[in-house]
Design a protein around this motif. Structure first.
Motif, PDB file in Angstrom:
ATOM      1  N   SER A 148       0.841  -1.197   0.000  1.00 55.06           N
ATOM      2  CA  SER A 148       0.000   0.000   0.000  1.00 55.06           C
ATOM      3  C   SER A 148       0.880   1.253   0.000  1.00 55.06           C
ATOM      4  CB  SER A 148      -0.925   0.006   1.221  1.00 55.06           C
ATOM      5  OG  SER A 148      -0.172  -0.071   2.420  1.00 55.06           O
ATOM      6  N   PHE A 149       0.479   2.244  -0.804  1.00 57.16           N
ATOM      7  CA  PHE A 149       1.217   3.493  -0.956  1.00 57.16           C
ATOM      8  C   PHE A 149       0.330   4.674  -0.553  1.00 57.16           C
ATOM      9  CE2 PHE A 149       3.534   0.659  -3.729  1.00 57.16           C
ATOM     10  CZ  PHE A 149       4.855   1.074  -3.615  1.00 57.16           C
ATOM     11  N   LEU A 150       0.960   5.665   0.064  1.00 56.40           N
ATOM     12  CA  LEU A 150       0.298   6.922   0.390  1.00 56.40           C
ATOM     13  C   LEU A 150       1.213   8.069  -0.036  1.00 56.40           C
ATOM     14  CD1 LEU A 150      -1.882   8.706   1.729  1.00 56.40           C
ATOM     15  CD2 LEU A 150      -0.624   8.412   3.899  1.00 56.40           C
ATOM     16  N   PHE A 151       0.684   8.963  -0.852  1.00 57.88           N
ATOM     17  CA  PHE A 151       1.409  10.139  -1.315  1.00 57.88           C
ATOM     18  C   PHE A 151       0.675  11.388  -0.818  1.00 57.88           C
ATOM     19  CE2 PHE A 151       2.193   6.763  -4.375  1.00 57.88           C
ATOM     20  CZ  PHE A 151       3.586   6.788  -4.490  1.00 57.88           C
ATOM     21  N   ILE A 152       1.398  12.255  -0.125  1.00 57.33           N
ATOM     22  CA  ILE A 152       0.816  13.482   0.431  1.00 57.33           C
ATOM     23  C   ILE A 152       1.634  14.670  -0.062  1.00 57.33           C
ATOM     24  CG2 ILE A 152       0.160  14.721   2.521  1.00 57.33           C
ATOM     25  CD1 ILE A 152       0.158  12.095   4.019  1.00 57.33           C
ATOM     26  N   THR A 153       0.965  15.649  -0.611  1.00 56.88           N
ATOM     27  CA  THR A 153       1.608  16.916  -0.930  1.00 56.88           C
ATOM     28  C   THR A 153       0.968  18.001  -0.084  1.00 56.88           C
ATOM     29  OG1 THR A 153       2.185  18.461  -2.692  1.00 56.88           O
ATOM     30  CG2 THR A 153       0.048  17.358  -2.881  1.00 56.88           C
ATOM     31  N   SER A 154       1.787  18.875   0.493  1.00 54.83           N
ATOM     32  CA  SER A 154       1.301  19.870   1.451  1.00 54.83           C
ATOM     33  C   SER A 154       1.921  21.230   1.176  1.00 54.83           C
ATOM     34  CB  SER A 154       1.642  19.448   2.892  1.00 54.83           C
ATOM     35  OG  SER A 154       0.959  18.270   3.249  1.00 54.83           O
ATOM     36  N   HIS A 155       1.220  22.229   1.649  1.00 51.62           N
ATOM     37  CA  HIS A 155       1.731  23.594   1.643  1.00 51.62           C
ATOM     38  C   HIS A 155       1.485  24.150   3.036  1.00 51.62           C
ATOM     39  CE1 HIS A 155       2.003  27.710  -0.618  1.00 51.62           C
ATOM     40  NE2 HIS A 155       3.021  27.489   0.191  1.00 51.62           N
ATOM     41  N   PHE A 156       2.556  24.225   3.837  1.00 47.20           N
ATOM     42  CA  PHE A 156       2.432  24.676   5.212  1.00 47.20           C
ATOM     43  C   PHE A 156       2.488  26.206   5.291  1.00 47.20           C
ATOM     44  CE2 PHE A 156       4.379  20.460   6.925  1.00 47.20           C
ATOM     45  CZ  PHE A 156       3.179  19.827   6.661  1.00 47.20           C
ATOM     46  N   THR A 157       2.257  26.668   6.494  1.00 47.23           N
ATOM     47  CA  THR A 157       2.236  28.109   6.756  1.00 47.23           C
ATOM     48  C   THR A 157       3.611  28.719   6.474  1.00 47.23           C
ATOM     49  OG1 THR A 157       0.570  27.766   8.461  1.00 47.23           O
ATOM     50  CG2 THR A 157       1.759  29.858   8.498  1.00 47.23           C
ATOM     51  N   SER A 158       3.597  29.874   5.836  1.00 46.43           N
ATOM     52  CA  SER A 158       4.850  30.554   5.501  1.00 46.43           C
ATOM     53  C   SER A 158       5.260  31.498   6.629  1.00 46.43           C
ATOM     54  CB  SER A 158       4.687  31.339   4.199  1.00 46.43           C
ATOM     55  OG  SER A 158       3.671  32.321   4.339  1.00 46.43           O
ATOM     56  N   GLY A 159       6.503  31.977   6.551  1.00 50.05           N
ATOM     57  CA  GLY A 159       7.027  32.883   7.578  1.00 50.05           C
ATOM     58  C   GLY A 159       8.272  32.309   8.212  1.00 50.05           C
ATOM     59  N   ASP A 160       9.268  33.155   8.403  1.00 51.83           N
ATOM     60  CA  ASP A 160      10.540  32.669   8.947  1.00 51.83           C
ATOM     61  C   ASP A 160      10.399  32.125  10.366  1.00 51.83           C
ATOM     62  OD1 ASP A 160      11.571  33.446   6.581  1.00 51.83           O
ATOM     63  OD2 ASP A 160      12.640  35.212   7.330  1.00 51.83           O
ATOM     64  N   SER A 161       9.574  32.759  11.179  1.00 49.81           N
ATOM     65  CA  SER A 161       9.498  32.397  12.600  1.00 49.81           C
ATOM     66  C   SER A 161       8.297  31.534  12.958  1.00 49.81           C
ATOM     67  CB  SER A 161       9.461  33.671  13.449  1.00 49.81           C
ATOM     68  OG  SER A 161       8.326  34.467  13.101  1.00 49.81           O
ATOM     69  N   LYS A 162       7.513  31.119  11.978  1.00 52.98           N
ATOM     70  CA  LYS A 162       6.280  30.379  12.273  1.00 52.98           C
ATOM     71  C   LYS A 162       6.520  28.867  12.231  1.00 52.98           C
ATOM     72  CE  LYS A 162       3.181  34.041  10.701  1.00 52.98           C
ATOM     73  NZ  LYS A 162       2.034  34.396   9.832  1.00 52.98           N
ATOM     74  N   VAL A 163       7.446  28.419  13.049  1.00 56.21           N
ATOM     75  CA  VAL A 163       7.745  26.986  13.101  1.00 56.21           C
ATOM     76  C   VAL A 163       6.617  26.232  13.781  1.00 56.21           C
ATOM     77  CG1 VAL A 163       9.380  25.254  13.940  1.00 56.21           C
ATOM     78  CG2 VAL A 163      10.216  27.460  13.108  1.00 56.21           C
ATOM     79  N   ASN A 164       6.063  26.767  14.846  1.00 57.97           N
ATOM     80  CA  ASN A 164       4.984  26.085  15.565  1.00 57.97           C
ATOM     81  C   ASN A 164       3.739  25.947  14.695  1.00 57.97           C
ATOM     82  OD1 ASN A 164       6.505  25.780  17.921  1.00 57.97           O
ATOM     83  ND2 ASN A 164       5.923  27.824  18.677  1.00 57.97           N
ATOM     84  N   GLU A 165       3.436  26.971  13.909  1.00 57.45           N
ATOM     85  CA  GLU A 165       2.278  26.881  13.013  1.00 57.45           C
ATOM     86  C   GLU A 165       2.474  25.759  11.990  1.00 57.45           C
ATOM     87  OE1 GLU A 165       3.657  29.493  14.089  1.00 57.45           O
ATOM     88  OE2 GLU A 165       2.149  30.959  14.717  1.00 57.45           O
ATOM     89  N   ARG A 166       3.659  25.608  11.526  1.00 53.48           N
ATOM     90  CA  ARG A 166       3.913  24.535  10.558  1.00 53.48           C
ATOM     91  C   ARG A 166       3.790  23.169  11.230  1.00 53.48           C
ATOM     92  NH1 ARG A 166       7.157  28.724   8.224  1.00 53.48           N
ATOM     93  NH2 ARG A 166       8.938  28.461   9.628  1.00 53.48           N
ATOM     94  N   LYS A 167       4.188  23.051  12.470  1.00 53.00           N
ATOM     95  CA  LYS A 167       4.009  21.782  13.191  1.00 53.00           C
ATOM     96  C   LYS A 167       2.534  21.499  13.433  1.00 53.00           C
ATOM     97  CE  LYS A 167       6.904  22.639  16.612  1.00 53.00           C
ATOM     98  NZ  LYS A 167       7.721  22.402  17.825  1.00 53.00           N
ATOM     99  N   LEU A 168       1.738  22.557  13.657  1.00 53.76           N
ATOM    100  CA  LEU A 168       0.291  22.359  13.791  1.00 53.76           C
ATOM    101  C   LEU A 168      -0.324  21.894  12.474  1.00 53.76           C
ATOM    102  CD1 LEU A 168      -0.721  25.455  15.978  1.00 53.76           C
ATOM    103  CD2 LEU A 168      -0.565  23.056  16.692  1.00 53.76           C
TER     104      LEU A 168
END
Length: 660
Positions: free
Chosen positions: A433-453
């Protein structure tokens, strides 16, 4: 005075005398051999020792030297001289003697090609190679033709030969063959002295030839039909069952003509009409798509079918991500992106994810189909706002895929704005079984926590699989979609940046303009978070040896020169995970710097993935693909090629040659 045959009279008389002497000496030798044999058997017959026979001794003198018993039994017949004739060497011999005679004949023919005026003769060389009794070595005929007459026209010589054959051993036969070969060599030299054209004997190899290898199939022939290991008994079936005698190139006729072949060559001749594997009627009867079995013969997704297409059970997968920045203009050529020159072969599967895709999604898919060509078909494509994903697969493999399912997740607070989020596509190929995910996370230099969310929301809200059963439910988790599949590839614009100012990053890039970017990765946010286990748990990433893929000036190789002066970063990434250790091997991980229509460079990765056999009791895609897109892509491909040729032709016809 000469005779009608052309020989001098005194020479003929001498030849006759010498021939008689040679016959008597040969008879004496035979008698000695016979009496020696009787003595060994217990007889008391002895042969007195006489003085050696000289060359000039007449026949009457020779007879006086013989015992009385030998004189009584010897019958001397008159010999009529006649011209020389071709040697008659036809007589029965053992295999050992035949091989020895061929070797001796080859030596004789080689020596006869030497200078006729040379003092060394082939007779001498033969006598040195195989020694003979002294009385025979001293008796040399006055002319080769006389020697030939003495060998073949004297009945006493034939009697001695028969005695030697019956009572002597292999050594007597060898000596006799040596004499015949010497006589033949002397005959050839005599013709050479007389000015005639010598007739050489057939040249045989000095040693036996090495045995021919039975396996005559070339390497290409063996590997071209490697998908047919299940019909090793095809030779038997082709001879007794198929009976395609009416074909111009039937297998039975090839076998009947005595053609040398082996299993590899017969595998490549399995069908008169194609290279497809013959299917037995009993296999068709026993095949069932309702009750799956991993090892069942004829199972569509079973081990037998998998080994036929992938003997090493590994497939090649191309995974790419690209933020197109919503540009309407597409690159003129996508070959460098989809078909890099580094690997020699194209991959079995192509998965392309796009963020901020172009407005005309269909045009983008047509361009992909046009680039990949007729060998690939679009298995499935899906979109979530401006997130696109397309899955292309080799057209031969569409029958081994399950139904394709997809799901989407929006990470924006306002769900109607679909610029950020995730898109997942899953299916089963054979038993993996295969799963392919493409994502676009939150931008911004300091928004690491938002990207983890964004990551956590994706793994929890992505509802896959739906109808296709989990291949290993005991290792799955309801709170993480990535645990419910064997092989997972996650790629996209993750927007993780480098925690360093622009000046420092530029200085590092200028110091290492090629591929040494290890100093930059020390400041990479994603690498740091993955090492802590706060994001992409269980995932891996191949080593990075390319420059940051963001942010470029459009159409240029320079990083952001606007007033914002954004720091170059590795925002576009490809990560992977597997349920089983070492199932996924990264082959290449790079970017495509020649595509400059966006502020991002495309990033791609090549993988070798292990595939396992499966069961037929899953929802099958049954060969479904986008037929309309396939035809449009092929038509576009042909049209572009014809247009290119027309332009080249017009350019040649419009060229003007000026002579100054």
């Amino acid at each position: 005075m000469s005779t009608p045959n052309g020989f001098p009279q005194h020479s003929r008389a001498a030849c006759v005398s010498q021939s008689m002497e040679g016959g008597a000496v040969q008879d004496l030798q035979a008698k000695k051999a016979g009496k020696a044999a009787k003595k060994e058997a217990g007889g008391s017959v002895t042969l007195p020792t006489e003085r050696p026979v000289s060359v000039g001794t007449p026949v009457s003198e020779t007879l006086k030297l013989l015992p009385e018993e030998l004189k009584a039994n010897m019958k001397i017949k008159s010999i009529t001289p006649r011209p020389p004739r071709k040697p008659r060497l036809e007589r029965a011999a053992s295999l050992d003697e035949k091989s020895w005679r061929r070797w001796r004949r080859f030596r004789t023919s080689q020596e006869s090609l030497t200078d006729p005026n040379d003092t060394s003769s082939s007779n001498g060389s033969l006598q040195e190679a195989s020694p003979s009794p002294p009385n025979r070595s001293r008796a040399s005929p006055c002319h080769p033709c006389c020697q030939q007459n003495s060998l073949h026209s004297s009945p006493d010589a034939s009697e001695a030969s028969s005695v030697g054959k019956s009572r002597g051993g292999t050594s007597d036969l060898g000596k006799r063959a040596s004499e015949i070969s010497s006589a033949f060599g002397g005959l050839l030299r005599g013709k050479a002295f007389a000015g005639g054209k010598p007739r050489l004997s057939q040249i045989m190899p000095a040693r036996p030839l090495p045995p021919m290898e039975l396996n005559v199939a070339s390497h290409t022939l063996r590997t071209a039909n490697r998908i047919d290991p299940d019909c090793l008994d095809y030779r038997h079936y082709s001879q007794h069952k198929f009976g395609r005698v009416s074909s111009s190139l039937s297998d039975t006729r090839l076998h009947g003509n005595g053609m040398v072949y082996d299993n590899c060559s017969t595998d490549s001749m399995k069908s008169t009409f194609s290279l497809l594997t013959p299917i037995r009627a009993k296999d068709v009867r026993s095949r069932s798509y309702l009750e799956g079995s991993l090892m069942a013969s004829g199972a569509l997704l079973g081990a037998e079918e998998l080994s036929r297409y992938f003997p090493d059970r590994n497939i090649g997968i191309f995974v790419a991500t690209w933020n197109m920045q919503g540009q309407k203009e597409l690159p003129v050529n996508l070959d460098d992106f989809l078909l890099p020159t580094d690997p020699d072969y194209a991959q079995d599967m192509y998965v392309i994810g796009v963020q901020e895709g172009c407005p005309d999604r269909r045009e983008w898919e047509i361009r992909l189909q046009e680039t990949l060509g007729p060998h690939y078909v679009l298995l499935y494509s899906a979109a979530h706002g401006v997130l696109y994903m397309s899955v292309f697969i080799r057209r031969d493999l569409i029958w081994f895929c399950s139904e394709v399912e997809y799901a989407t997740v929006t990470t924006r607070i306002v769900s109607q704005i679909k610029t950020k989020g995730a898109l997942g596509i899953c299916f089963t190929f054979f038993g993996t079984s295969f799963l392919f995910i493409t994502s676009h996370f939150t931008s911004g230099d300091s928004k690491v926590n938002e990207r983890k969310l964004d990551y956590n929301k994706t793994i929890q809200a992505l509802t896959l699989p739906k109808n296709v059963p989990d291949t290993n439910p005991y290792r799955s988790s309801s709170s993480d979609v990535t645990t419910r599949f064997d092989e997972v590839f996650w790629f996209g614009d993750f927007n993780f940046r480098l925690n360093k100012d622009r000046e420092t990053v530029d200085s590092i890039l200028n110091q290492n303009p090629d591929t040494d970017v290890s100093k930059l990765l020390v400041y990479d946010q994603l690498t740091s978070e993955m090492s802590r286990g706060s994001i992409f748990k269980g995932f891996q990433e191949a080593d990075i040896h390319f420059r940051p893929s963001y942010k470029f000036d459009i159409g240029k190789d320079s990083y952001d020169t606007t007033s914002k002066q954004r720091t170059p970063s590795y925002t576009d990434r490809v990560v992977f995970r597997s349920r089983y250790k070492d199932d996924i091997q990264a082959v290449k991980y790079s970017s495509c710097p020649v595509i400059k229509t966006s502020d991002h460079r495309p990033v791609f990765a090549l993988f070798r993935v292990k595939v396992r056999p499966g069961r037929d009791n899953i929802p099958l895609a049954a060969g479904q693909f986008d037929r309309e897109l396939y035809l449009m892509g092929i038509k576009r491909r042909i049209t572009r090629e014809l247009q290119k040729r027309r332009e080249q032709k017009d350019q040649k016809s419009s060229s003007i040659c000026s002579i100054s």
